[in-house]
Design an enzyme around this catalytic site. Structure first.
Site, PDB file in Angstrom:
ATOM      1  N   ASP A 181      -2.409 -61.348  11.326  1.00 14.26           N
ATOM      2  CA  ASP A 181      -1.445 -61.333  10.223  1.00 14.26           C
ATOM      3  C   ASP A 181      -1.670 -62.479   9.246  1.00 14.26           C
ATOM      4  OD1 ASP A 181      -0.524 -63.262  11.953  1.00 14.26           O
ATOM      5  OD2 ASP A 181       1.413 -62.326  12.332  1.00 14.26           O
ATOM      6  N   SER A 182      -2.745 -63.253   9.454  1.00 14.79           N
ATOM      7  CA  SER A 182      -3.191 -64.195   8.422  1.00 14.79           C
ATOM      8  C   SER A 182      -3.565 -63.463   7.142  1.00 14.79           C
ATOM      9  CB  SER A 182      -4.394 -65.004   8.912  1.00 14.79           C
ATOM     10  OG  SER A 182      -5.464 -64.144   9.280  1.00 14.79           O
ATOM     11  N   LYS A 208      -2.111 -58.707  20.227  1.00 11.58           N
ATOM     12  CA  LYS A 208      -1.891 -60.130  20.497  1.00 11.58           C
ATOM     13  C   LYS A 208      -0.553 -60.557  19.932  1.00 11.58           C
ATOM     14  CE  LYS A 208      -3.690 -63.458  18.135  1.00 11.58           C
ATOM     15  NZ  LYS A 208      -2.460 -64.288  17.906  1.00 11.58           N
ATOM     16  N   GLU A 253      -5.930 -72.286  19.451  1.00 13.48           N
ATOM     17  CA  GLU A 253      -6.016 -72.634  18.024  1.00 13.48           C
ATOM     18  C   GLU A 253      -5.649 -74.082  17.741  1.00 13.48           C
ATOM     19  OE1 GLU A 253      -4.579 -71.144  13.573  1.00 13.48           O
ATOM     20  OE2 GLU A 253      -3.946 -70.019  15.347  1.00 13.48           O
TER      21      GLU A 253
END
Length: 281
Positions: free
Chosen positions: A42-43, A110, A179
């Site tokens: 969703d970036s 995810k 991340e």
């Protein structure tokens, strides 16, 4: 690449490649290049929709983008992110996860939960949905974290991340994203579990490396994360191309004969005769 092979690749010490893409063109390029996994994160709310963060994306949008990626990369393992708010409770998570799997064409989903969300991870996994999670910088908690910042700065914070990692595996997840943390923390995360791991901004930690496709192509240049490496400069190339096109149009150089359709001379003569006849009547 199949989902069962992910754990096998980790056990064998292999290095896999993942890129985040959001539409058919970049997905096609990624598959042609031989990447192992395409991720629809969703970036893309930032890279393709112009939002300041990822929170505005909806299930419908993520399904649409994943369908496009699937058309561009039909033979590549595909992972899609569940958007913010779509997995707030176990029941909601299962409903939305099943819908996304049915409609998007993805191979796995995810979300972004640790110890506080093991009931949700377990519910999705028990529903038969291949699910992964996320540790370190969680874009869905960007406000709580005070922005997009490195995590695991202290020994205690690093231990919290490792604890989340173990809880994610125990809840039934088949993988997780690592991340924005120091390599030493990312390696400890990878070592703590047997499931597949992929990292972005955690050095060489993890089985698989992820970069945002629009970052590595230099297509998204609003800002550049510290961990992103640019392998091209498409934003500048595209800007130059649009400028050259505009200049050609304004100067009359485009379109020229090479880029125009042609009639045969005898057909042009007949056409002009018909036009003249029509004008005479």
């Amino acid at each position: 690449m199949t989902l069962p092979e992910l754990a096998e690749e980790k056990a064998a010490g292999e290095r896999l490649v993942m890129v985040a893409v959001g539409e058919v063109l970049t997905a096609t390029w990624a598959e042609r290049a031989g990447v192992d996994i395409v991720g629809v994160g969703d970036s893309l709310g930032m890279t393709l929709h112009g939002h300041e963060n990822t929170l505005a994306m909806t299930i419908d949008q993520m399904i649409m983008h994943t369908q496009a990626v699937r058309r561009g990369a039909p033979n590549t393992l595909c992972l899609v992110s569940m958007p913010y708010g779509s997995y707030a409770t176990p029941d909601l998570a299962v409903t939305n996860a099943v819908r996304m799997m049915k409609e998007s064409g993805a191979d796995a989903l995810k979300l972004q939960l640790g110890r506080e969300g093991t009931d949700i991870i377990r519910a999705v996994a028990d529903a038969g949905v291949p699910v992964m999670s996320h540790v370190g910088l969680l874009p869905h908690k960007v406000h709580q974290m005070g922005g997009f910042k490195m995590q695991g700065r202290t020994a205690e914070a690093a231990m919290d991340i490792v604890a989340d990692t173990r809880a994610i595996e125990a809840a039934g997840a088949i993988g997780l994203e690592i991340e924005a943390m120091p390599y030493e923390v990312g390696k400890a995360v990878d070592d703590a579990v047997d499931i597949f791991t992929f990292s972005i901004g955690a050095g060489a930690a993890g089985t698989c490396q992820l970069l945002n496709g629009y970052d590595l192509l230099g297509a998204f240049d609003t800002f550049k994360p510290k961990f992103a490496k640019r392998y091209a400069n498409l934003a500048q190339d595209a800007t130059d191309a649009f400028a050259a096109y505009a200049d050609d149009v304004r100067s009359g150089r485009f379109p020229d004969a090479e880029h125009s359709y042609q009639m045969k001379p005898d057909e042009i003569a007949r056409f002009e005769t018909l036009l003249n006849s029509e004008g005479a009547t």
